[in-house]
Motif scaffolding. Structure first.
Motif, short mmCIF file in Angstrom:
data_model
loop_
_atom_site.label_atom_id
_atom_site.label_comp_id
_atom_site.label_asym_id
_atom_site.label_seq_id
_atom_site.Cartn_x
_atom_site.Cartn_y
_atom_site.Cartn_z
N LEU A 229 14.79 -4.60 61.45
CA LEU A 229 15.43 -3.55 62.22
C LEU A 229 16.91 -3.43 61.87
N ARG A 230 17.54 -4.58 61.60
CA ARG A 230 18.95 -4.54 61.20
C ARG A 230 19.13 -3.81 59.87
N MET A 231 18.24 -4.06 58.91
CA MET A 231 18.33 -3.34 57.64
C MET A 231 18.07 -1.86 57.84
N THR A 232 17.13 -1.53 58.72
CA THR A 232 16.83 -0.12 58.99
C THR A 232 18.05 0.59 59.58
N ARG A 233 18.72 -0.07 60.55
CA ARG A 233 19.92 0.52 61.13
C ARG A 233 21.01 0.70 60.08
N LEU A 234 21.15 -0.31 59.21
CA LEU A 234 22.18 -0.22 58.18
C LEU A 234 21.93 0.95 57.24
N VAL A 235 20.67 1.07 56.79
CA VAL A 235 20.34 2.17 55.89
C VAL A 235 20.52 3.52 56.58
N ASP A 236 20.11 3.60 57.84
CA ASP A 236 20.28 4.86 58.60
C ASP A 236 21.76 5.22 58.74
N ASP A 237 22.59 4.22 59.04
CA ASP A 237 24.02 4.49 59.18
C ASP A 237 24.64 4.91 57.85
N LEU A 238 24.23 4.28 56.76
CA LEU A 238 24.75 4.66 55.45
C LEU A 238 24.37 6.10 55.11
N LEU A 239 23.13 6.47 55.39
CA LEU A 239 22.70 7.84 55.13
C LEU A 239 23.44 8.84 56.02
N SER A 240 23.61 8.48 57.29
CA SER A 240 24.34 9.37 58.21
C SER A 240 25.77 9.57 57.75
N LEU A 241 26.42 8.48 57.36
CA LEU A 241 27.80 8.58 56.90
C LEU A 241 27.91 9.43 55.64
N SER A 242 26.96 9.28 54.72
CA SER A 242 26.98 10.09 53.50
C SER A 242 26.81 11.57 53.81
N ARG A 243 25.88 11.89 54.71
CA ARG A 243 25.66 13.29 55.08
C ARG A 243 26.91 13.89 55.74
N ILE A 244 27.55 13.12 56.61
CA ILE A 244 28.74 13.63 57.29
C ILE A 244 29.86 13.86 56.30
#
Length: 418
Positions: A229-244
């Motif tokens: 779950l920690r890796m999933t959150r990290l990947v999600d945050d990285l993708l969100s930051l890139s999109r923003i």
């Protein structure tokens, strides 16, 4: 009766003008022989011939004109350019160079304004060898900047010998971007390596010694799930930051009421708060319209409230209010906690990627170190700002300030939470 001389002169002038207009038309068509045949050896024919010579053999630009053109070109060069003589005395400098080195004066040694041994030694070497070279130059005051200085010899037109031209190429932005890229890759790799190593270790244990140990298997599977779950959150945050970041230059155009959206995200954090013994309150009645993207603003509120619940004290207060700004009305979202507070030296760096005040505590709480970075970039896109105030032992107050949007009857309601 004699003709008026002034009228004759006016007529002659009109005729000459008409003839030159006609000649220009023929010149555009490339039919000079026809012009000369038509006007022969008349005065107008002489004018046409002179015009032909001016087009086919243009006069060279005078030295003074070339000097003016050169000065105009240098004035529009965005990088600093400096010309010094054999004694390293400043002969000329463009506006960019004067802005970079305010103490620099014409007919004064460059060393009075530029205290860079590598650059001054480079000037001497270029004068001695006649070969161009490149050196580095960095400033610390008022801000840190990096330059690549290209030094080359130049022959003076008055025969006074060789001088030296310095061209300073600003590398500050490129260096910062490269440093950010290196840090980002290193931090992301480190953050992913830890849970991956943990997963591999538990998998090997389950395949070996703990193969038939049911209690250990259940315990290990729970830990593996947490790491996944920690890796999933990290990947999600990285993708969100890139999109923003990709859309950061595009301001939103839809009207959002921040009131219901904030209350919705506060309600979503109530179970986590109850689990940790934290009380959340939300104040602010009425409409709070802003231009925004509902998903991004939801993420902003969620990150700020979740941080306050995880790292603050037993009470978290969320409020919405209006205030007058320099460019009109503003909507202010405040998240206040009564926790241990944050030391002043950490506050300027809180919005950096992967920066944590307490790394161990952050990882234990499931943080990725990207929450406030996402908040900062989202607010940049929404033309808002983030203000963090904290006192050790008294708590932390985080304020989000957004431009107020004039009330619109079709304000978009926040989407229903999943």
């Amino acid at each position: 009766m004699a003709r008026d001389p002034s009228a004759k002169a006016a007529w002659t002038g009109a005729a000459v003008a008409a003839g030159l207009t006609l000649a220009a038309g023929f010149l555009k068509a490339g039919d000079l022989p026809l012009i000369l045949a038509a006007f022969g050896a008349t005065a107008l024919g002489g004018l046409v011939g002179s015009l032909r010579r001016r087009i086919t053999q243009p006069e060279p630009i005078r030295a003074t004109d070339r000097h003016g053109v050169a000065e105009a070109l240098l004035a529009h060069v965005p990088d600093p350019v400096i010309l010094v003589d054999r004694r390293a005395v400043v002969i000329e400098a463009n506006p960019a160079a004067r802005a970079l080195l305010p103490a620099m004066r014409l007919r004064h040694p460059l060393s009075f304004a530029l205290r860079a041994p590598d650059v001054l030694d480079g000037i001497e070497e270029v004068l001695r060898t006649g070969a161009p070279l490149k050196v580095s130059y960095a400033t610390r005051v008022p801000t840190e900047r990096a330059f690549e200085v290209q030094i080359g010899p130049i022959a003076m037109p008055d025969g006074s010998g060789s001088s030296v031209v310095l061209f300073l190429r600003d590398l500050t932005s490129a260096r910062r971007l490269e440093a950010m890229r290196v840090d980002f890759v290193a931090n992301a790799s480190h953050e992913l390596r830890t849970p991956l190593a943990s997963l591999l270790g538990f998998i090997e244990t389950l395949q070996g010694p703990a193969r038939d140990d049911a209690p250990a298997r259940l315990r290990f599977l729970a830990i593996m799930r947490t790491q996944a779950l920690r890796m999933t959150r990290l990947v999600d945050d990285l993708l969100s930051l890139s999109r923003i970041e990709l859309r950061e230059h595009m301001p939103p155009t839809r009207t959002i009421d921040l009131g219901p959206l904030t209350r919705q995200m506060v309600d979503a954090q109530v179970p986590l708060a109850a689990e940790r013994g934290v009380t959340i309150t939300c104040a602010g009645e009425g409409r709070f319209p802003v231009l925004g993207e509902a998903d991004e603003l939801q993420r902003v509120v969620e990150n700020l409230v979740e941080n306050a619940v995880k790292y603050g004290g037993p009470t978290v207060a969320v409020s919405l209010a209006r205030q007058d700004g320099s460019h009109g009305g503003e909507i202010v979202l405040t998240v206040q906690d009564d926790g241990p507070g944050i030391a002043p030296e950490h506050i300027p760096r809180l919005t950096e990627r992967f920066y944590r005040v307490d790394t161990a505590s952050s990882r234990q709480q499931g943080g990725t170190g990207l929450g406030l970075a996402i908040v900062k970039h989202s607010l940049n896109r929404h033309r808002g700002r983030l203000v963090i105030e904290s006192t050790l032992g008294e708590g932390t107050r985080v304020r989000v300030v957004l431009p107020e949007r004039a009330a619109h009857p079709a304000a978009e309601p926040p989407p229903a939470s999943a």
